[in-house]
Design an enzyme around this catalytic site. Structure first.
Site, PDB file in Angstrom:
ATOM      1  CB  SER A 142       4.173  22.707 -19.931  1.00 53.98           C
ATOM      2  OG  SER A 142       4.670  22.039 -21.230  1.00 53.98           O
ATOM      3  CE1 TYR A 155      -0.686  20.127 -18.678  1.00 55.93           C
ATOM      4  CE2 TYR A 155       1.196  20.964 -20.590  1.00 55.93           C
ATOM      5  CZ  TYR A 155       0.836  20.418 -19.270  1.00 55.93           C
ATOM      6  OH  TYR A 155       2.098  19.652 -18.824  1.00 55.93           O
TER       7      TYR A 155
END
Length: 260
Positions: A142, A155
């Site tokens: 990401s 995350y």
């Protein structure tokens, strides 16, 4: 180029993962789907891939929060298709909350699924790749593998971990015809992104439309969501022989987010 290869794509019953599977199948790759969801919908996707692309498509409902099931998924694919040539670690989950309120069980879940599952799957797949002197490992990271955002402690930690895991595996496998890279998307319009909008709105005291405009797309200079097809096309390139010298890289596809 990739015709006849076999791939495992985790978290591939929807979103980016399903786009990966379909893009690989379009190149003649047999695919193993994995993920949760409605059984009838999953079977429709699996059968559709077979009929549309003329490849084998199989499905495993392995729970990747358990290391033993990650290994079992790889073994299932090897036993059924004959090998795992391409491994895409894509399964993921998100939770948005201030650090002092972040639930312990959500932290454990996110680290298990977004980071540990990739470790266990890679560990299981590498021996076969080494024996065949060819392999492609692609991890969905990401932009959050490179930069942080508030309220996403688990995350961001997991994705930074994926970046380190990618580089380490790349170094260990560099002389075996194996590459290991990570794709770092910005905001892609998927169920995972859509589901975090209400929590983000609550955490920031904003409306959901304000979150889309002023939080999500504010990070991307293009002011557009990345598409799943764009991410999948990058994965196909990384799996190809043209990318055989690309390993240990973090490939940004984020509308310019990390450039700022």
């Amino acid at each position: 180029m990739l015709k006849g290869k076999n791939a495992v794509v985790t978290g591939s019953t929807s979103g980016i993962g399903l786009a990966y599977a379909r893009a690989l199948a379009a190149e003649g790759v047999n695919v193993t789907l994995n993920g949760f969801g409605d059984a009838a919908a999953i079977e429709k996707e699996r059968a559709g891939i077979e009929s549309e692309f003329g490849v084998k498509a199989i499905y495993s409902g392995a729970d990747l929060t358990k290391g033993s099931e990650c290994a079992a998924l790889v073994k299932f694919a090897e036993d059924t298709l004959g090998s795992v040539d391409i491994l895409i670690n894509n399964a993921g989950v998100q939770h948005v909350s201030p650090i002092e309120e972040f639930p312990d069980d959500k932290w454990d879940l996110i680290i298990a699924l977004n980071l540990s599952a990739a470790f266990h799957a890679i560990k299981a797949a590498v021996p076969g790749m080494k024996a065949r002197k060819w392999g492609r490992i692609i991890n969905t990271a990401s932009a959050h593998a490179l930069v942080a955002s508030p309220f996403k402690s688990a995350y961001v930690s997991a994705k930074h971990g994926i970046a380190g895991l990618t580089k380490t595996v790349a170094l260990e496998t560099a002389t075996f015809g194996i590459t290991c890279n990570a794709i770092c998307p910005g905001y892609v319009w998927t169920p995972l992104v859509e589901k975090q909008i209400p929590d983000t709105a609550k955490a920031r005291g904003m409306t959901e439309e304000q979150v889309k405009r002023d939080v999500l797309l504010a990070a991307q200079p293009t002011k557009e969501f990345v598409t799943v097809e764009e991410v999948a096309a990058l994965a196909v390139f990384l799996a190809s022989d043209a990318a055989r010298s690309i390993t240990g890289s973090l490939q940004q596809i984020d509308g310019g987010w990390v450039a700022e």
